[in-house]
Design an enzyme around this catalytic site. Structure first.
Site, PDB file in Angstrom:
ATOM      1  N   GLY A  66       0.841  -1.180   0.000  1.00  0.00           N
ATOM      2  CA  GLY A  66       0.000   0.000   0.000  1.00  0.00           C
ATOM      3  C   GLY A  66       0.874   1.227   0.000  1.00  0.00           C
ATOM      4  O   GLY A  66       2.090   1.145   0.100  1.00  0.00           O
TER       5      GLY A  66
ATOM      6  N   ASP B 163      -0.154  10.628  14.135  1.00  0.00           N
ATOM      7  CA  ASP B 163      -0.990  10.279  12.981  1.00  0.00           C
ATOM      8  C   ASP B 163      -1.827   9.049  13.280  1.00  0.00           C
ATOM      9  O   ASP B 163      -1.848   8.087  12.531  1.00  0.00           O
ATOM     10  CB  ASP B 163      -0.116  10.073  11.743  1.00  0.00           C
ATOM     11  CG  ASP B 163      -0.924  10.228  10.456  1.00  0.00           C
ATOM     12  OD1 ASP B 163      -2.082  10.718  10.547  1.00  0.00           O
ATOM     13  OD2 ASP B 163      -0.426   9.857   9.389  1.00  0.00           O
TER      14      ASP B 163
END
Ligand SMILES: *[C@@H]1O[C@H](CO)[C@@H](O)[C@H](O)[C@H]1NC(C)=O
Ligand SMILES: *[C@@H]1O[C@H](CO)[C@@H](O)[C@H](O)[C@H]1NC(C)=O
Ligand SMILES: *[C@@H]1O[C@H](CO)[C@@H](O)[C@H](O)[C@H]1NC(C)=O
Ligand SMILES: *[C@@H]1O[C@H](CO)[C@@H](O)[C@H](O)[C@H]1NC(C)=O
Ligand SMILES: *[C@@H]1O[C@H](CO)[C@@H](O)[C@H](O)[C@H]1NC(C)=O
Length: 689
Positions: free
Chosen positions: A355, A473
């Site tokens: 990814g 994050d």
């Protein structure tokens, strides 16, 4: 009478004396078996004798002619037994070296001539024997065997590689293409006169039978059993007293060859002795352009080879090139070689791609030695600034051990690229389970386990480790699921990389819309409370099965937190739950998680619970406080259209102070957007992906 008798006798004596003197000077045999060094040959034109005894007739200069004669003339008018014998036998070795591979010109000849003066003769096709007007003239009185390497039409040549018998001129009586009879193979084999290789020649003339045999062979081949040419020829008109024997050669006007004689034997009283090739002088090594060309070719080949090897080496080095600095030595064990990672990920093939996220692409790999499954994240970074601190942090994060953290195994550094090596998580990231239609969704039990896991990982990062690590994050796509569907927090601390990037005038905000603490956009300072804001958004998305920020929705539904808030004010918070759970959940747990989500989304950082408190609430060890009335204020919808394509952002705020605001974020740059209503700041965000 007596006087007359005496004078007759005197005359006779004189005659005899002359004859005997001539005879003394007239050897009927000689041999030059190892060069011509002290031969005292009569030379003219380009002829010269090298220091090793090699006789060079011509070099490859144009229009050159050359002659070399045995110093004393040979007398063919002597009588053997009754008849006058014209027989002779001679062996010699010639070598013709063209100036370049294709070049030619013109040839060499063995000559027996009444005169040794060929000053009027021409080069080129006349071979230094005649000129245009004297060609074929009987007064020339010579016999020659020519070795001609050019086809001269006006001389009726058959080809450019022939042997010819010449009488008084160069239009041959007989000519034949050069070749030799191989005793071994019992057939004629071709032979190139101007190959640059030595050629042995045998010429035999039987005066009685008037038969001339010419035999050729390459060097180191014994004399062929059959001559190349056997022809009857009458030489009695030519071979007289005082005949000069030797060689003549000439070069062409356009192309030329060097002509050499390596050795020579001549015999009138029997078969000329054979010459031993090993004793003959060698040709100069660098002679002729042919050799030069060969040399150049060899050099070119070597250079090419070196270049190829060099290129391959450089390519290889480049391919596996890394950046190493002294300070990294202490992190030795945590450093992977690029080659290892390259092999592990099969050269970072697209097939290995797991990814790509905000920080870079992630590749799946298998470590070549341990067969351990890894995930390699390629993070691009521009500057080297602060790399030392960052790597030291990375390494210290590598020391972080928690069952709900993705283990960082190590790193590798290349120019503009940082590679981070993690444990590979079989089930990929959580968001794919939550939002993808294909994947089977998770049960509430599984979701709650994941939430608790992530919370305990965050607790470890914020409170329990040796140092505080801010994640910066937190979101579903950064939560990875192992084979047992345990949630593991990944990518911690990576955002730090961006702090080191670029100039100190700007503060980079890294995060994802919807998870991004509005306070953060004001101060630009990462805090635990900002992590908590993101964690709140994470709680809501896991329970509601919806992304915290969805620009495709109508304005009032863009932010998930607004929706949940509305349900909560209507006292129906449970209605916000993911419909895919089909009601299968524990209501108390669900309510707790949703409320916690709202609490963490409080726009006032100080009002958000700490992770320690959150863990206590989740474990049921404390009861939830009341949720304050003010709404979680997010980035206003006016700017959302701009972000509609990408939710993952990395924002850079200009720090240049501006006039009308207390808070240092004004003015617009580039494709910046004005945020009018955000916490009463006039600030500019520009997207810096
Ligand atoms: C070739 O020989 C001629 C005559 O001996 C001489 O003038 C000339 O310089 C030589 N050329 C080379 C390239 O050696
Ligand atoms: C040819 O040679 C003869 C004598 O051998 C001479 O008289 C004559 O001038 C020469 N001709 C040319 C064209 O050199
Ligand atoms: C070889 O060459 C010689 C002379 O040109 C010729 O007489 C003979 O027939 C040839 N032999 C073969 C086998 O071709
Ligand atoms: C010349 O060659 C012919 C044919 O091969 C042979 O019969 C003869 O004996 C040879 N003569 C000499 C003198 O070698
Ligand atoms: C010349 O022939 C005779 C007789 O065969 C021989 O003895 C002598 O060695 C030969 N000489 C040369 C220089 O070939």
């Amino acid at each position: 009478m007596a006087v007359a008798f005496t004078s007759f006798h005197l005359w006779l004596f004189c005659c005899l004396a002359v004859v005997s003197m001539a005879k003394a000077q007239d050897p009927d045999q000689f041999i030059y078996s190892n060069g011509f060094l002290h031969a005292n040959l009569q030379l003219d034109g380009g002829a010269k004798i090298h220091s090793n005894g090699l006789l060079q007739l011509t070099n490859s200069s144009r229009l050159l002619k050359a002659h070399a004669f045995y110093p004393s003339p040979i007398n063919f008018n002597t009588f053997s037994s009754s008849a006058r014998s014209l027989s002779f036998s001679t062996n010699f070795v010639i070598n013709i070296v063209p100036e370049s591979e294709q070049a030619s010109g013109h040839g060499v000849a063995f000559v027996i001539s009444q005169s040794s003066d060929f000053s009027q003769a021409s080069a080129i096709q006349y071979l230094g024997l005649v000129n245009l007007s004297t060609n074929g003239n009987p007064s020339n009185q010579f016999f020659a065997v020519e070795f001609d390497t050019i086809l001269s039409i006006d001389m009726d040549d058959i080809d450019d590689n022939h042997v010819g018998i010449d009488l008084n001129g160069v239009k041959s009586n007989r000519q034949v293409t050069a070749e030799y009879f191989s005793n071994e193979e019992n057939k004629n084999l071709s032979l190139s006169l101007k190959s640059g290789h030595s050629i042995q020649v045998w010429i035999v003339y039987d005066g009685q039978q008037e038969l001339l045999n010419v035999t050729l062979a390459p060097e180191n081949i014994p004399k062929p059993n059959r001559p190349l040419l056997s022809t009857s020829i009458e030489l009695s008109d030519i071979l007289m007293d005082n005949m000069y024997v030797g060689f003549s050669a000439a070069t062409g006007s356009i192309e030329s060859c060097s002509h050499y004689i390596l050795g020579w034997s001549f015999n009138r009283s029997g078969e000329a002795q054979s010459l031993e090739m090993s004793k003959l002088p060698k040709l100069p090594k660098n002679d002729g352009r042919r050799n030069t060309v060969r040399l150049i070719l060899i050099i070119a080949a070597v250079v090419l080879l070196l270049i190829l090897i060099g290129t391959a080496y450089v390519y290889r080095r480049k391919k596996y090139e890394e950046v190493h600095e002294d300070w990294e030595k202490e992190y030795g064990p945590h450093r992977f070689s690029y080659k290892t990672l390259y092999i592990a990920t099969k050269g970072f093939k697209d097939k290995q791609l797991l990814g790509s996220g905000g920080f870079g692409k992630v590749y799946k790999g298998t470590l070549p030695c341990t067969k351990e499954q890894i995930a390699v994240k390629k993070v691009s970074h521009e500057s080297n600034q602060g790399m030392k601190e960052f790597v030291s942090e990375i390494v210290s994060m590598g020391r972080l051990r928690h069952k709900n953290l993705v283990r960082l195994l190590g790193y590798c550094r290349r120019k503009k690229e940082l590679l981070l090596v993690y444990d590979h998580m079989e089930n990929g990231s959580l968001d794919r389970f939550l939002f993808s239609v294909e994947k089977q969704t998770l049960t509430w039990f599984q979701r709650f386990q994941i939430i608790k896991g992530v919370a305990s990982a965050l607790l470890y990062l914020h409170e329990e480790g040796e140092q505080v690590v801010l994640h910066r994050d937190i979101k579903a796509s950064n939560v990875l699921l192992d084979s047992d569907l345990n949630g593991r927090l990944g990518d911690f601390g990576l955002a730090r990389l961006y702090d080191r990037d670029g100039d100190p005038q700007t503060t980079r905000l890294v995060g994802t819309l919807g998870y991004l603490d509005p306070e953060l956009t004001r101060t630009g300072k990462a805090t635990k409370t900002a992590d908590m804001f993101a964690f709140g958004a994470f709680l809501l998305e896991v329970s509601c099965g919806r992304k915290p920020f969805d620009p495709d929705k109508p304005p009032q539904e863009i932010f998930l937190v607004d929706i949940v808030k509305r349900f909560w004010t209507r006292d129906a918070i449970i209605d916000a739950v993911d419909s895919r759970l089909q009601g299968n959940y524990v209501v108390e747990e669900m309510e707790k998680v949703l409320k916690l989500g709202l609490l963490c989304s409080n726009p006032k950082p100080d009002s958000r619970p700490t992770i320690k408190e959150v863990v206590q609430y989740l474990e049921g060890n404390a009861s939830l406080p009341d949720i304050p009335i003010e709404t979680a204020q997010n980035i206003p919808s006016s700017i959302l259209e701009t972000f509609s394509q990408s939710t993952e952002i990395n924002i850079c705020i200009e720090n240049n102070l501006a006039s009308d605001s207390v808070i240092p974020f004004p003015s617009s740059v580039g494709q910046g957007l004005s945020l009018n209503s955000m916490s009463s700041i006039n600030s500019v965000l520009h997207i810096g992906r």
